[in-house]
Design a protein around this motif. Structure first.
Motif, PDB file in Angstrom:
ATOM      1  N   LEU A  55       9.695  -2.544  -4.014  1.00 22.18           N
ATOM      2  CA  LEU A  55       9.331  -3.656  -3.133  1.00 22.18           C
ATOM      3  C   LEU A  55      10.319  -4.817  -3.269  1.00 22.18           C
ATOM      4  CD1 LEU A  55       5.490  -3.502  -3.723  1.00 22.18           C
ATOM      5  CD2 LEU A  55       6.687  -3.047  -1.559  1.00 22.18           C
ATOM      6  N   ASN A  56      11.478  -4.528  -3.839  1.00 24.36           N
ATOM      7  CA  ASN A  56      12.565  -5.499  -3.939  1.00 24.36           C
ATOM      8  C   ASN A  56      12.279  -6.612  -4.941  1.00 24.36           C
ATOM      9  OD1 ASN A  56      15.151  -6.254  -3.265  1.00 24.36           O
ATOM     10  ND2 ASN A  56      14.531  -7.502  -1.534  1.00 24.36           N
TER      11      ASN A  56
ATOM     12  N   LEU B 157      -3.052  -5.140  -5.636  1.00 25.30           N
ATOM     13  CA  LEU B 157      -2.751  -5.742  -4.330  1.00 25.30           C
ATOM     14  C   LEU B 157      -2.685  -7.267  -4.339  1.00 25.30           C
ATOM     15  CD1 LEU B 157      -2.209  -5.481  -1.288  1.00 25.30           C
ATOM     16  CD2 LEU B 157      -4.697  -5.451  -0.961  1.00 25.30           C
ATOM     17  N   PRO B 158      -3.690  -7.990  -4.824  1.00 21.77           N
ATOM     18  CA  PRO B 158      -3.605  -9.454  -4.736  1.00 21.77           C
ATOM     19  C   PRO B 158      -2.474 -10.036  -5.572  1.00 21.77           C
ATOM     20  CG  PRO B 158      -5.632  -8.788  -5.864  1.00 21.77           C
ATOM     21  CD  PRO B 158      -4.975  -7.539  -5.371  1.00 21.77           C
ATOM     22  N   VAL B 159      -2.217  -9.453  -6.723  1.00 17.40           N
ATOM     23  CA  VAL B 159      -1.148  -9.962  -7.588  1.00 17.40           C
ATOM     24  C   VAL B 159       0.211  -9.690  -6.956  1.00 17.40           C
ATOM     25  CG1 VAL B 159      -0.076  -9.752  -9.871  1.00 17.40           C
ATOM     26  CG2 VAL B 159      -2.573  -9.754  -9.652  1.00 17.40           C
TER      27      VAL B 159
ATOM     28  N   TRP C  37       0.833  -1.202   0.000  1.00 15.98           N
ATOM     29  CA  TRP C  37       0.000   0.000   0.000  1.00 15.98           C
ATOM     30  C   TRP C  37       0.871   1.257   0.000  1.00 15.98           C
ATOM     31  CZ3 TRP C  37      -0.749   4.228   3.108  1.00 15.98           C
ATOM     32  CH2 TRP C  37      -1.896   4.974   2.882  1.00 15.98           C
ATOM     33  N   ALA C  38       1.881   1.274   0.855  1.00 13.24           N
ATOM     34  CA  ALA C  38       2.747   2.456   0.952  1.00 13.24           C
ATOM     35  C   ALA C  38       3.482   2.709  -0.356  1.00 13.24           C
ATOM     36  CB  ALA C  38       3.739   2.285   2.103  1.00 13.24           C
ATOM     37  N   ALA C  39       4.007   1.654  -0.968  1.00 17.37           N
ATOM     38  CA  ALA C  39       4.734   1.808  -2.234  1.00 17.37           C
ATOM     39  C   ALA C  39       3.793   2.291  -3.335  1.00 17.37           C
ATOM     40  CB  ALA C  39       5.396   0.486  -2.628  1.00 17.37           C
TER      41      ALA C  39
ATOM     42  N   ASN D  44      -6.684   8.593  -5.658  1.00 17.35           N
ATOM     43  CA  ASN D  44      -7.911   7.902  -6.049  1.00 17.35           C
ATOM     44  C   ASN D  44      -7.684   6.391  -6.218  1.00 17.35           C
ATOM     45  OD1 ASN D  44      -6.419   7.894  -8.387  1.00 17.35           O
ATOM     46  ND2 ASN D  44      -7.978   8.870  -9.662  1.00 17.35           N
ATOM     47  N   ASP D  45      -6.664   5.876  -5.546  1.00 21.21           N
ATOM     48  CA  ASP D  45      -6.325   4.444  -5.586  1.00 21.21           C
ATOM     49  C   ASP D  45      -5.998   3.948  -6.993  1.00 21.21           C
ATOM     50  OD1 ASP D  45      -6.451   4.134  -2.866  1.00 21.21           O
ATOM     51  OD2 ASP D  45      -8.448   3.249  -2.844  1.00 21.21           O
ATOM     52  N   THR D  46      -5.392   4.816  -7.807  1.00 19.78           N
ATOM     53  CA  THR D  46      -4.900   4.416  -9.128  1.00 19.78           C
ATOM     54  C   THR D  46      -3.518   5.022  -9.337  1.00 19.78           C
ATOM     55  OG1 THR D  46      -5.826   6.326 -10.298  1.00 19.78           O
ATOM     56  CG2 THR D  46      -7.220   4.354 -10.143  1.00 19.78           C
ATOM     57  N   VAL D  47      -2.733   4.337 -10.159  1.00 15.39           N
ATOM     58  CA  VAL D  47      -1.435   4.864 -10.579  1.00 15.39           C
ATOM     59  C   VAL D  47      -1.301   4.678 -12.082  1.00 15.39           C
ATOM     60  CG1 VAL D  47      -0.274   4.420  -8.368  1.00 15.39           C
ATOM     61  CG2 VAL D  47      -0.171   2.709 -10.178  1.00 15.39           C
TER      62      VAL D  47
END
Length: 173
Positions: A56-57, A87-89, A30-32, A41-44
């Protein structure tokens, strides 16, 4: 005793349980993701997914990244990825330890193969030539950014022992 978390999931009260570990992992995701959610708006932008993964390495190849994008992008291409699809992926990828970065020893050996004169460094020109011929496709801007991060500002050389130790990281998951 159980705790209820923000998204309604229930987990153990004690540290280190599977639910707590999963929540910690998802908090990192979530932070990344939200660093690049400029409109909140929960999109990138889809072009940021590779950067988010690397933060995230994870070090996917371009083909692996394209496969992931195909999986998470909406059916009608908008150029954006929603967090609820990412998120799930990403959770699965991190749990499976996919796309792990190479350890320092492997990176060092790869650079040593390129350093035929055993100088302990590569010139920027040598490195760029190898990337153009053998590596993943880089844009000119990406090449310049890479060299500015790798090469010594005064000599233009890449001290690959120092660089390998800087970029090699162990998995935190």
């Amino acid at each position: 005793m159980q705790e209820t978390f923000r998204d309604g999931d229930v987990g153990p009260a004690g540290p280190g349980g599977p639910e707590v570990q999963l929540l910690a992992l998802q908090a990192k995701i979530w932070a990344a993701f939200h660093v690049f959610d400029h409109d909140e708006n929960d999109t990138v932008d889809i072009r940021e997914i590779g950067t988010i993964m690397r933060s995230l390495n994870c070090c996917p190849r371009e083909g692996d990244l394209q496969d992931m994008l195909f999986e998470i992008e909406d059916e009608e291409s908008t150029g954006y990825v929603r967090y609820d699809r990412f998120l799930p992926v990403m959770t699965r990828i991190l749990q499976e330890d996919k796309f792990k970065p190479a350890p320092e020893e492997v990176l060092l050996k790869a650079f040593q193969v390129l350093d035929m004169d055993n100088k302990g460094y590569l010139s920027s020109e040598e490195f760029m030539q190898f990337i153009r011929v053998e590596g993943e496709p880089f844009s000119q801007e990406e090449m310049e950014e890479t060299l500015s991060a790798m090469a010594d500002a005064e000599t233009g050389n890449i001290d690959y022992k120092r660089f390998a130790s800087m970029i090699a990281v162990e998995s935190a998951y």
